[in-house]
Design a protein around this motif. Structure first.
Motif, PDB file in Angstrom:
ATOM      1  N   PRO A 175     -48.326  70.250 -40.458  1.00 23.04           N
ATOM      2  CA  PRO A 175     -49.679  69.192 -39.999  1.00 23.04           C
ATOM      3  C   PRO A 175     -50.928  69.287 -39.957  1.00 23.04           C
ATOM      4  CG  PRO A 175     -49.472  71.838 -39.070  1.00 23.04           C
ATOM      5  CD  PRO A 175     -48.403  71.674 -40.191  1.00 23.04           C
ATOM      6  N   SER A 176     -51.118  67.882 -40.272  1.00 24.39           N
ATOM      7  CA  SER A 176     -52.085  67.702 -41.020  1.00 24.39           C
ATOM      8  C   SER A 176     -53.000  66.608 -40.863  1.00 24.39           C
ATOM      9  CB  SER A 176     -52.030  67.752 -42.906  1.00 24.39           C
ATOM     10  OG  SER A 176     -53.647  67.329 -43.404  1.00 24.39           O
ATOM     11  N   ALA A 177     -53.623  66.097 -40.663  1.00 24.30           N
ATOM     12  CA  ALA A 177     -54.762  65.003 -40.449  1.00 24.30           C
ATOM     13  C   ALA A 177     -55.192  64.224 -41.296  1.00 24.30           C
ATOM     14  CB  ALA A 177     -56.123  64.886 -39.153  1.00 24.30           C
ATOM     15  N   ILE A 327     -57.773  74.691 -36.118  1.00 20.02           N
ATOM     16  CA  ILE A 327     -57.990  75.174 -37.813  1.00 20.02           C
ATOM     17  C   ILE A 327     -59.306  75.019 -38.840  1.00 20.02           C
ATOM     18  CG2 ILE A 327     -57.733  71.989 -38.084  1.00 20.02           C
ATOM     19  CD1 ILE A 327     -56.263  74.939 -40.110  1.00 20.02           C
ATOM     20  N   ASP A 328     -60.709  74.374 -37.854  1.00 23.80           N
ATOM     21  CA  ASP A 328     -61.852  75.055 -38.861  1.00 23.80           C
ATOM     22  C   ASP A 328     -62.330  75.764 -38.155  1.00 23.80           C
ATOM     23  OD1 ASP A 328     -60.696  73.128 -40.501  1.00 23.80           O
ATOM     24  OD2 ASP A 328     -62.767  71.618 -39.567  1.00 23.80           O
ATOM     25  N   ARG A 436     -67.791  77.181 -44.600  1.00 27.57           N
ATOM     26  CA  ARG A 436     -67.682  77.901 -43.063  1.00 27.57           C
ATOM     27  C   ARG A 436     -67.781  79.054 -43.421  1.00 27.57           C
ATOM     28  NH1 ARG A 436     -64.507  72.947 -42.130  1.00 27.57           N
ATOM     29  NH2 ARG A 436     -66.220  71.498 -40.602  1.00 27.57           N
TER      30      ARG A 436
HETATM   31  C1  S3P Z   1     -59.653  66.822 -41.194  1.00 24.73           C
HETATM   32  C2  S3P Z   1     -58.448  67.454 -41.148  1.00 24.73           C
HETATM   33  C3  S3P Z   1     -58.474  68.709 -41.265  1.00 24.73           C
HETATM   34  C4  S3P Z   1     -59.599  69.960 -41.213  1.00 24.73           C
HETATM   35  C5  S3P Z   1     -60.830  68.757 -42.146  1.00 24.73           C
HETATM   36  C6  S3P Z   1     -60.978  67.529 -41.553  1.00 24.73           C
HETATM   37  C7  S3P Z   1     -59.951  65.529 -41.196  1.00 24.73           C
HETATM   38  O1  S3P Z   1     -57.367  69.403 -42.744  1.00 24.73           O
HETATM   39  O2  S3P Z   1     -59.421  71.196 -41.798  1.00 24.73           O
HETATM   40  O3  S3P Z   1     -61.818  69.952 -42.698  1.00 24.73           O
HETATM   41  O4  S3P Z   1     -61.237  65.224 -40.860  1.00 24.73           O
HETATM   42  O5  S3P Z   1     -58.615  64.726 -40.697  1.00 24.73           O
HETATM   43  P1  S3P Z   1     -55.842  68.835 -42.105  1.00 24.73           P
HETATM   44  O6  S3P Z   1     -55.803  68.047 -41.721  1.00 24.73           O
HETATM   45  O7  S3P Z   1     -55.700  68.733 -43.304  1.00 24.73           O
HETATM   46  O8  S3P Z   1     -55.372  70.333 -41.336  1.00 24.73           O
END
Ligand code: S3P
Length: 477
Positions: A175-177, A327-328, A436
């Motif tokens: 799961p990763s944006a 997640i953060d 963080r």
């Molecule tokens: C982010 C997605 C997250 C997050 C990161 C910023 C983004 O990471 O932890 O601080 O801007 O797409 P992941 O998608 O790899 O979990």
């Protein structure tokens, strides 16, 4: 007043002895700021961005696109930036390495754009970034026909020889944006339609930009709770005019302070309330926190005001499905759990091992230094919370920490295991270079009435929140 010591890159924090009643705003959202610069740069025409975040990560993105030949200028007399977009193929080959500093988002997202551009480029960041896994983007980009290479096929520096890409169907397993957005960007440059399936929905800022920019794509929920995105290659991105709301991930530190400092109440205005970002709010409600969204409005993103007041919290179990939407926030969540009645367990969060640092290890090591009982799992952690915790050094039984205290001052002869004396000495905590972790530990330190904590290696806070100390000082002084 908390003062950063430039020489030692550390701060000495004294726990607060009175409640806070404050109203603040926090700087603009980091994720949206990255995307605004990237998508503005490859749009056809000039975009105006109000209140762009000036964190180090976001400034790295501005510098990267300037290096790729894009004019990005501050508008005189206004807190606005103009990005002179040059279309999908308007970037120029960079003459030197693109420095991505500490930013995973910059590295992974820009790689999707560079993979489709017919030139050579290299991405490299700081020692933390260059230890973060990139196979998650190298593999799908290679399937699309990109020539992308990394150290050990996984780590930056990454070198990319861009070319025409072919479209693929891709199931994003992690799961990763960041991975999803990288592939959406590459999809802009592919022949035909790129289809991306995510089983666990993640933040959708990139998709919201595509809608705002009238780009041809579709998005559909799947029966299993996931999401399918279908992007047509070779379309046109329209320019935009937006104002970026405050970062929920920055607001979270002040939410924690409002909840945990006795009789306090902190209100944070103009915060991004994207559903995929505010998982912490639902979790806090389940812990019986007095946290409310007191008003909101929605334009291209949902924005509103959050109020957090002192609360008696209960422990909670966090499962894999809860993780992407917060997640953060795990470093500050760990601080909150330290004051909740009972044992809090987090599982299904192994991604925390590959963030700016190994956050599972950093959280547990630091909490144990504060004598808060906590242990690691391969994919999470456990914390024994105590609502009355006030920072008892006397319980401490880690010889490394004790020695550090004894060496630092001669007050420490009271620190032997049999003594009942509390309050002696000072906690010493490291950030592990992670912004963080640093801010979470500072908040924890502020909650320990009249106790002193030294937090080391705090300059990394600039990564996301350059005016953190100013805001903090403005409410505690
Ligand atoms: C982010 C997605 C997250 C997050 C990161 C910023 C983004 O990471 O932890 O601080 O801007 O797409 P992941 O998608 O790899 O979990």
């Amino acid at each position: 007043m908390i003062k950063l010591s430039i020489d030692t890159n550390s701060v000495l924090v004294k726990g607060l002895d009175k409640p806070l009643k404050s109203e603040i705003t926090v700087p603009a959202d980091k994720s949206i700021s990255h995307r605004a610069i990237m998508l503005g740069s490859i749009a056809n025409g000039n975009s105006i961005i109000g209140k762009l975040s000036v964190s180090r990560d976001n400034l790295a993105t501005v510098a990267a696109f300037r290096k790729l030949g894009i004019r990005i200028e501050k508008m005189t007399g206004e807190n606005k930036i103009k990005v002179h977009g040059n279309g999908l193929y308007g970037l120029k080959e960079p003459q030197s390495v693109i420095n991505t500093y500490n930013s995973g988002t910059l590295t992974r997202l820009i790689a999707g754009i560079l993979a489709g551009n017919d030139f050579f480029s290299v991405l490299s960041g700081d020692k933390y970034l260059n230890s973060r896994p990139m196979a998650r983007i190298i593999a799908p980009l290679a399937l699309m026909g990109a020539k992308i290479f990394g150290r050990k096929n996984n780590y930056p520096p990454l070198s990319i020889i861009g070319s025409k890409l072919n479209s693929i169907y891709y199931d994003v397993q992690i799961p990763s944006a960041q991975v999803k957005s990288c592939l959406i960007f590459a999809g802009l440059y592919a022949d035909g339609n790129t289809v991306i399936y995510e089983k666990n929905k993640t933040r959708d800022h990139t998709e919201r930009f595509l809608s705002l920019q009238d780009y041809p794509f579709t998005e559909e929920d799947t029966a299993d709770g996931g999401n399918i995105i279908n992007i047509k290659g070779g379309g046109e991105l329209k320019p935009f005019n937006i104002e970026i709301p405050g970062d929920f991930s920055s607001a979270a530190f002040f939410i924690a302070l409002g909840l945990l400092l006795k009789d306090s109440e902190i209100t944070i205005k103009n915060v991004l309330l994207n559903d995929r970002r505010i998982g912490l709010i639902s979790i806090l409600k389940r812990m019986h926190a007095n946290v409310e969204i007191i008003d909101y409005s929605e334009e291209f993103e949902k924005v509103g005001t959050i109020k957090a007041s002192y609360s008696k919290l209960s422990a909670i179990n966090i499962a894999e499905k809860d993780v992407p939407d917060m997640i953060d926030e795990f470093p500050i969540f760990a601080v909150i759990a330290s004051f909740a009645e009972g044992v809090t367990v987090v599982r299904g969060a192994k991604e925390l091992r590959v963030k700016e640092t190994d956050r599972i290890k950093a959280i547990v090591t630091n909490l144990n230094k504060f004598c808060i009982k906590s242990k690691e799992y391969s994919d999470g952690f456990e914390i024994e919370g105590n609502p009355d915790y006030s920072g008892q050094l006397y319980k401490y039984n880690n010889s490394e920490q004790k020695l550090a205290h004894i060496n630092k001052s001669n007050n420490f002869d009271v620190l032997n295991d049999s003594t009942e004396k509390k309050d002696a000495g000072r906690f010493q905590i490291k950030s592990y270079g992670d912004h963080r972790i640093a801010m979470s530990m500072l908040i924890l330190a502020l909650l320990l009435k009249n106790k002193e904590t030294e937090v080391k290696d705090v300059r990394c806070i600039n990564t996301s929140f350059p005016n953190f100390f100013n805001i903090l000082n403005s409410i505690i002084d």
